[in-house]
Scaffold this motif. Sequence first.
Motif, PDB file in Angstrom:
ATOM      1  N   ARG A 154      37.247  48.263   9.331  1.00  0.00           N
ATOM      2  CA  ARG A 154      36.264  47.039   9.411  1.00  0.00           C
ATOM      3  C   ARG A 154      37.056  45.825   8.903  1.00  0.00           C
ATOM      4  N   GLY A 155      38.429  45.884   8.909  1.00  0.00           N
ATOM      5  CA  GLY A 155      39.391  44.849   8.714  1.00  0.00           C
ATOM      6  C   GLY A 155      39.220  44.514   7.156  1.00  0.00           C
ATOM      7  N   MET A 156      38.773  45.743   6.326  1.00  0.00           N
ATOM      8  CA  MET A 156      38.880  45.309   4.915  1.00  0.00           C
ATOM      9  C   MET A 156      40.054  46.036   4.375  1.00  0.00           C
ATOM     10  N   LEU A 157      40.917  45.232   4.004  1.00  0.00           N
ATOM     11  CA  LEU A 157      42.416  45.595   3.810  1.00  0.00           C
ATOM     12  C   LEU A 157      42.549  46.349   2.345  1.00  0.00           C
ATOM     13  N   GLY A 158      43.373  47.423   2.201  1.00  0.00           N
ATOM     14  CA  GLY A 158      43.562  48.128   0.695  1.00  0.00           C
ATOM     15  C   GLY A 158      45.015  48.192   0.778  1.00  0.00           C
ATOM     16  N   PHE A 159      45.510  48.209  -0.248  1.00  0.00           N
ATOM     17  CA  PHE A 159      46.934  48.668  -0.620  1.00  0.00           C
ATOM     18  C   PHE A 159      47.070  49.374  -1.807  1.00  0.00           C
ATOM     19  N   THR A 160      48.286  50.008  -2.090  1.00  0.00           N
ATOM     20  CA  THR A 160      48.366  50.796  -3.406  1.00  0.00           C
ATOM     21  C   THR A 160      49.923  50.829  -3.541  1.00  0.00           C
ATOM     22  N   GLY A 161      50.337  50.285  -4.840  1.00  0.00           N
ATOM     23  CA  GLY A 161      51.796  49.845  -5.130  1.00  0.00           C
ATOM     24  C   GLY A 161      51.863  49.918  -6.388  1.00  0.00           C
ATOM     25  N   PHE A 162      53.154  49.298  -6.870  1.00  0.00           N
ATOM     26  CA  PHE A 162      53.340  49.410  -8.448  1.00  0.00           C
ATOM     27  C   PHE A 162      53.786  48.137  -8.845  1.00  0.00           C
ATOM     28  N   TYR A 163      53.143  47.581 -10.212  1.00  0.00           N
ATOM     29  CA  TYR A 163      53.327  46.364 -10.719  1.00  0.00           C
ATOM     30  C   TYR A 163      54.019  46.804 -12.163  1.00  0.00           C
ATOM     31  N   LYS A 164      55.272  46.460 -12.235  1.00  0.00           N
ATOM     32  CA  LYS A 164      56.138  46.661 -13.539  1.00  0.00           C
ATOM     33  C   LYS A 164      56.037  48.219 -13.911  1.00  0.00           C
ATOM     34  N   GLY A 165      56.089  48.820 -12.851  1.00  0.00           N
ATOM     35  CA  GLY A 165      56.029  50.416 -12.839  1.00  0.00           C
ATOM     36  C   GLY A 165      54.674  50.999 -12.948  1.00  0.00           C
ATOM     37  N   LYS A 166      53.615  50.473 -13.141  1.00  0.00           N
ATOM     38  CA  LYS A 166      52.316  50.536 -13.190  1.00  0.00           C
ATOM     39  C   LYS A 166      51.607  50.699 -11.802  1.00  0.00           C
ATOM     40  N   ARG A 167      51.117  51.919 -11.494  1.00  0.00           N
ATOM     41  CA  ARG A 167      50.451  52.034 -10.239  1.00  0.00           C
ATOM     42  C   ARG A 167      49.116  51.652 -10.181  1.00  0.00           C
TER      43      ARG A 167
END
Length: 239
Positions: A47-60
Motif C-alpha cells: 500500500r505504498g507504506m515503505l519500510g527499511f532495515t539497516g545499521f546506524y553506527k553498527g546498531k540495527r
Amino acid sequence: MSIPTPHISAKSKDEIANTVLMPGDPLRAKYIAENFLDDYKQFTNTRGMLGFTGFYKGKRVSVMGSGMGIPSSMIYFNELYKFYDVETIIRVGSAGSMQENVKLHDIVLATSACSESSINDNLFGNIHFSPTPDFDLLLTAYNKSKELGYITHCGQVHSSDQFYSNIDEKVFKNLQQYDVLCVEMESYGLFTTARKYGKKALAIFTISDSLVSNEADSAENRQNSYTQMMELALEVAPK
C-alpha cells in the motif's frame, strides 16, 4: 493471523529490527534510510507504506511509515508489536506548536498524549485513559538532546483526530493554559498500543508550524529536513 500481515509484507520477523522509527510519511522513512542507515534493505512497500532495515553506527534499526492519524497508524503499531515481535517504536514527526515559547524547529518530547479520539471508550468506560511513553527511554532522549545542544521541550501533546479541525477557541485557550505543547495525530494511538502489549514507545517531534504565530514550514522541509529529530531518535534507539 500470521506473517506477512495484511499491511506489512516482511516474510520473516528477522527482516525487522527490535526498534522501529516511524514517521507518518513513507517518503520520510525512505529519506532516513538513505541518509542515516548503512546496508539498508527494504522489507515492505505494501500500500505504498515503505519500510527499511539497516545499521546506524553498527546498531540495527528499522524505519517505516505509519500513515496519518490514529486509525491508520494503529494498524501498523499493532502488527509490528504483536506479529513481528518489535520491542520499541519511536514516532518521529512534525507538530504544530500551541505555546509561544515552543518555536519553529524546536524539538518536543511527549510525556503523555491527550485526544478527542474515542478509540478507548469501550476499554475504560467513563475513565479518560492518558497513555504515556516509556519513562526510561524518555529520560534517555531528554538527556541526549541536552548533550547534543538541541532546544527541547518536554510535556503533554494533543493527538488530534482531524488535520483540518475548527477547534473551539475556548478549548484551544484551555489547552494552552494547561500547558499542552503541540498538536500532532498519532502518539495517543502509539502509547496506547505499547501499553497494551507491554512494549516501549517514544514520540519525538520537530515543530513545523505554530498555531500561535501562524508560521509554517514548506512541505519539502517537512519531508527532507528535521535531521536533529532523526539523529536523536537513532542515538537513543535500543538495540
